[in-house]
Motif scaffolding. Structure first.
Motif: not given
Length: 435
Positions: A184-188, A345-354
């Motif tokens: 998941k982290m690699v994806f983000v 697919d991973n809105v929360g983690l993607i949100g952190i990333g952005f």
């Protein structure tokens, strides 16, 4: 990811080359829609985005799964990015650096370093601030205990975005994040870093307006570009087959030497670093056991040495143009790693990333405005952190092929400070997450 229409790397490479050909053809058209389009959207951005669209609609894919006759799931992946980053990237760096004026590069001054370290600080403080913001909206997104704690996983992003793959792996080992969740982290990492690079590429097309807003002094950059351009004109010639074969020999001979030396230096320094007693000192130098780090560094050093010889005259035969072709192929293989639809697919983690990347960007813009740094320093300083040696030269060469080396030199700083700065970031993220 489900199986794409084209799975054979030879076919996929042909599709990517057709896409690049289409971009260059439409960019060359004068008048009408396409001329207006490319005034807004740079061709390099399209070389990145069109493969991403092809991946999203299922024509190609960076990796996919299939089932065999017995029902076992088999994972497949393309080798095109590996080939482009390990063979074409160092070859491109050699060809683009042949005509470099090292003194003029150093004359670019202190602003390049200031913007690089600003980018680093932006990543260090961006992580904990992103956690605080998301925790107020969705506490479960930044939760988890023990090896499943999200802040442990985010530490690998800090390692990647300040240094590179070696630093990312080091953070995974140091903080012991659950490796079953690591994907998941690699994806983000892939999504956020590549979207940010796309934004930077769009900015390159608007750099004149951005520099005017920043009140930037671009004289040193223009002087370097002018010096290289004048030299190119003075040695320009219609290349013969001999010229082209010698260019290939210089480029891939250098790549061969870089790989050979890297294969010996990485294990050697890996043993040296593993023998260091101080854990902090050991973590700081983990990047020295990265074959990719040594390969890129050695290829650049070889090219800089060649720039002091008659080999630099091959710029007149189109050395940097061939380097640019390799860079565009690399960009296309990076673009195909993005499935635009999977961002949701991973809105929360993607949100952190952005949010994290937005803070990094805002800090860069503020400092660039304060010191009147050109957009070139902002973009390359950022990519030397976030993208490392694989993408910093791409962004730098988009301004001018002669500037690719600047991206590599700054990326080396990223490797050097990556793990230590990422540890500082992780300590802050742990506090922000209440871990």
């Amino acid at each position: 990811m489900s199986e794409p229409l084209f799975t054979n790397d030879t076919v996929v490479f042909g599709v990517l080359m057709l896409a690049l050909g289409l971009i260059f053809y439409t960019e060359s058209l004068k008048g009408g829609f396409w001329e207006k389009f490319y005034k807004i959207v740079p061709g390099l951005f399209m070389a990145y985005m069109l493969p991403a669209i092809l991946t999203t609609i299922g024509l190609i894919a960076p990796e996919w799964t299939s089932a065999n006759d017995t029902g076992d799931v088999i994972t497949h992946k393309t080798n095109l990015y590996f080939v482009a980053s390990r063979y074409l990237l160092p070859a491109a760096l050699v060809l683009m650096t042949l005509s470099i004026d090292l003194k003029a590069v150093f004359n670019l001054g202190w602003k390049a370093l200031i913007m690089f370290f600003t980018g680093t600080i932006g990543i260090v403080i961006g992580g904990p601030i992103a956690i605080l913001i998301i925790s107020a909206i969705s506490p479960e997104t930044v939760g988890g205990e023990g090896p499943d704690a999200v802040w442990r996983g985010l530490s690998t992003l800090a390692g990647s975005w300040i240094g590179g793959g070696a630093n990312q792996t080091a953070m995974l080992e140091i903080y012991g994040y659950n490796q079953a969740e690591y994907g998941k982290m690699v994806f983000v990492d892939i999504v956020v870093a590549n979207v940010w690079m796309a934004i930077l590429l769009i900015g390159i097309g608007k750099r004149a307006k951005i520099n005017k807003w920043l009140k930037a002094d671009t004289s040193s950059i223009e002087a370097l570009k002018e010096k290289v351009s004048s030299f190119t004109e003075s040695v320009k010639r219609n290349p013969t087959v001999t010229d082209l074969m010698l260019l290939a020999a210089i480029a891939f001979g250098s790549v061969s030497a870089a790989h050979y030396l890297a294969d010996h230096l990485a294990p050697y320094f890996g043993k040296v670093v593993s023998g260091i007693e101080s854990q902090t000192l050991k973590n700081t130098f983990t990047f020295l056991d990265s074959t990719f780090f040594w390969m890129i560094s050695i290829a650049t050093i070889i090219a800089i040495i060649l720039s002091f010889t008659k080999a630099k005259n091959f710029e007149g035969a189109g050395a940097s143009k061939f380097g640019s072709v390799f860079i565009y192929i690399l960009v296309a293989t990076i673009g195909m790693k993005i499935d635009i639809a999977s961002i949701f697919d991973n809105v929360g983690l993607i949100g952190i990333g952005f949010i994290w990347m937005t803070i990094h960007a805002i800090l860069l813009i503020i400092v660039a405005k304060l010191i009147r740094a050109p957009y070139f320093f902002l973009a390359v300083g950022s990519q030397a952190n976030v993208g490392g040696a694989a993408s910093a030269p791409i962004v730098a060469s988009a301004f001018h092929p002669s500037l690719a080396t600047v991206g590599v030199l700054l990326a080396v700083f990223g490797y050097a400070v990556g793990t230590l700065a990422a540890i500082g970031c992780t300590i802050l993220m742990q506090l922000a997450a209440g871990g």
